[in-house]
Motif scaffolding. Sequence first.
Motif, short mmCIF file in Angstrom:
data_model
loop_
_atom_site.label_atom_id
_atom_site.label_comp_id
_atom_site.label_asym_id
_atom_site.label_seq_id
_atom_site.Cartn_x
_atom_site.Cartn_y
_atom_site.Cartn_z
N LEU A 1 0.84 -1.21 0.00
CA LEU A 1 0.00 0.00 0.00
C LEU A 1 0.87 1.25 0.00
CD1 LEU A 1 -2.80 1.41 0.35
CD2 LEU A 1 -2.46 1.14 2.82
N GLY A 2 1.94 1.23 0.78
CA GLY A 2 2.86 2.37 0.79
C GLY A 2 3.54 2.58 -0.54
N GLY A 3 3.77 1.48 -1.30
CA GLY A 3 4.33 1.61 -2.64
C GLY A 3 3.37 2.29 -3.60
N MET A 4 2.08 2.02 -3.48
CA MET A 4 1.09 2.72 -4.30
C MET A 4 1.13 4.22 -3.99
SD MET A 4 -2.12 0.08 -3.93
CE MET A 4 -1.74 -1.60 -3.42
N LEU A 5 1.24 4.54 -2.71
CA LEU A 5 1.33 5.96 -2.34
C LEU A 5 2.62 6.59 -2.88
CD1 LEU A 5 0.06 5.66 1.32
CD2 LEU A 5 -1.00 7.05 -0.48
N ALA A 6 3.72 5.83 -2.90
CA ALA A 6 4.97 6.37 -3.45
C ALA A 6 4.80 6.72 -4.92
CB ALA A 6 6.10 5.35 -3.26
N ALA A 7 4.10 5.86 -5.67
CA ALA A 7 3.88 6.14 -7.10
C ALA A 7 2.98 7.35 -7.28
CB ALA A 7 3.27 4.91 -7.77
N LEU A 8 1.94 7.47 -6.45
CA LEU A 8 1.05 8.62 -6.55
C LEU A 8 1.77 9.90 -6.13
CD1 LEU A 8 -2.20 7.01 -5.12
CD2 LEU A 8 -1.69 7.52 -7.51
N TRP A 9 2.65 9.79 -5.13
CA TRP A 9 3.46 10.95 -4.72
C TRP A 9 4.37 11.39 -5.88
CZ3 TRP A 9 4.01 13.82 -0.13
CH2 TRP A 9 5.14 14.63 -0.06
N ALA A 10 4.95 10.42 -6.57
CA ALA A 10 5.85 10.75 -7.69
C ALA A 10 5.11 11.53 -8.77
CB ALA A 10 6.43 9.46 -8.27
N ALA B 1 -10.37 0.98 -2.26
CA ALA B 1 -9.47 1.93 -2.91
C ALA B 1 -8.38 1.22 -3.69
CB ALA B 1 -8.87 2.87 -1.87
N MET B 2 -7.82 0.15 -3.12
CA MET B 2 -6.76 -0.59 -3.79
C MET B 2 -7.29 -1.36 -5.00
SD MET B 2 -4.13 -1.96 -0.84
CE MET B 2 -5.31 -3.03 -0.03
N GLU B 3 -8.49 -1.92 -4.87
CA GLU B 3 -9.06 -2.69 -5.98
C GLU B 3 -9.38 -1.80 -7.17
OE1 GLU B 3 -12.45 -4.78 -4.52
OE2 GLU B 3 -11.26 -6.46 -3.74
N SER B 4 -9.82 -0.57 -6.89
CA SER B 4 -10.27 0.32 -7.97
C SER B 4 -9.15 1.17 -8.56
CB SER B 4 -11.40 1.22 -7.46
OG SER B 4 -10.96 2.01 -6.36
N LEU B 5 -7.98 1.15 -7.95
CA LEU B 5 -6.88 2.01 -8.40
C LEU B 5 -6.21 1.47 -9.65
CD1 LEU B 5 -5.05 4.47 -7.77
CD2 LEU B 5 -3.62 2.92 -6.43
N ASP B 6 -6.04 2.32 -10.63
CA ASP B 6 -5.24 2.01 -11.82
C ASP B 6 -4.01 2.91 -11.79
OD1 ASP B 6 -4.13 1.39 -14.24
OD2 ASP B 6 -5.83 2.05 -15.46
N LEU B 7 -2.85 2.31 -11.58
CA LEU B 7 -1.63 3.09 -11.45
C LEU B 7 -0.95 3.39 -12.78
CD1 LEU B 7 -0.02 1.57 -8.24
CD2 LEU B 7 -0.80 3.93 -8.55
N ILE B 8 -1.41 2.79 -13.88
CA ILE B 8 -0.75 3.01 -15.16
C ILE B 8 -0.70 4.50 -15.52
CG2 ILE B 8 -0.86 2.57 -17.65
CD1 ILE B 8 0.23 0.24 -16.01
N PRO B 9 -1.78 5.28 -15.33
CA PRO B 9 -1.65 6.72 -15.60
C PRO B 9 -0.55 7.40 -14.78
CG PRO B 9 -3.95 6.10 -15.46
CD PRO B 9 -3.17 4.91 -15.00
N ASP C 1 6.70 -3.65 -4.57
CA ASP C 1 5.54 -4.49 -4.87
C ASP C 1 4.23 -3.80 -4.49
OD1 ASP C 1 5.17 -6.93 -6.24
OD2 ASP C 1 4.39 -7.87 -4.43
N GLY C 2 4.12 -2.54 -4.86
CA GLY C 2 2.91 -1.77 -4.58
C GLY C 2 1.90 -1.90 -5.69
N ASN C 3 1.32 -3.08 -5.84
CA ASN C 3 0.35 -3.33 -6.90
C ASN C 3 -1.06 -3.24 -6.35
OD1 ASN C 3 2.25 -4.00 -9.00
ND2 ASN C 3 2.61 -5.92 -7.91
N PRO C 4 -2.02 -2.73 -7.15
CA PRO C 4 -3.42 -2.75 -6.74
C PRO C 4 -3.87 -4.18 -6.46
CG PRO C 4 -3.15 -1.27 -8.60
CD PRO C 4 -1.83 -1.98 -8.41
N THR C 5 -4.85 -4.31 -5.58
CA THR C 5 -5.34 -5.62 -5.19
C THR C 5 -5.90 -6.38 -6.40
OG1 THR C 5 -5.90 -4.76 -3.02
CG2 THR C 5 -6.93 -6.83 -3.65
#
Length: 304
Positions: free
Chosen positions: A95-104, A215-223, A117-121
């Motif tokens: 979860l913290g890795g997802m936040l790191a990507a969003l922070w970036a 929130a993790m299930e619905s998150l798409d980090l590709i953008p 390994d901050g991947n969406p669920t």
Amino acid sequence: MPETIISSGTVPIAVRDFGGSGRPLLLLHGAGGNLAQLGTLAAQLRPAHRVVAVDLRGHGRSGDGPWRWDDVLDDLTAVADDLGLTRPAVVGVSLGGMLAALWARRHPECPGAVSLDGNPTLGRPEQLAGMDPEQAATQLATLRAAFDGMAAVMAEPLSAEQLAAALAGQRAMAQRYGAAPEDWVAAFERNLAPCDDGRSRLRPGPELTEQIRVAMESLDLIPAYRDTRCPLLLVLATEDLPEQHAFGELYAAYRRATAERLAAVANPSLRVLHLAGASHAMVAERPQELADVITGFLATAARD
């Protein structure tokens, strides 16, 4: 190591300053965890960075609040501002890795971010590659039922007997990874909150746990991966946890689909490392190797 509560945001956030004389680095734990789980990695990052670990809202000794990505990023901004951390690097686990990507994506001036390994669920058939859709849907339903069962158990207060069993489980997990059992027990106890009847319950509570899962299930980090202008490293697991073996085909298909989607992202700011032999528990498995990867990446980003 000094701890403090940062109250300049909407939710009080607990932080631990591990020290170090290098450039500042915010260290973020995963869902259901807390900053005490990151002590070994923090110690190995200290020679190169001033490491500040955070209890995310609803975890550890931080306050409660609804889980919205922008609000949690605002919590981190409040921490950085309050402590005078100028342009901190951000490293997060799960979860913290997802936040790191969003922070970036939000902070192009950031000197570097690392997602461990901050991947969406895993929860949707389109997240899978090479599986029959009907089979994928059936296995996903089984996986969700297993998650629902675990969430229901964790939502209930713990009796003295259940607490003793949970602490014994933490000691056994520490032995699995060659860690100090007392550190794992302390990290577990940090997420305990007392109940009126003398029992304890785990944080985050059921409502926030469900918000985080959705929130993790619905998150798409590709953008975020496509749009970031900050150096961003994704360190991805290549093996299953023992607890994932029953769903091995599902997780293998998820890793394939993730790799395919990342290969289609054309962004020179993004780097991807598939860490051979590592599972989602990579921070417990190989903290020194990860520290070397993180410090090497951030040093190279600073030179570039």
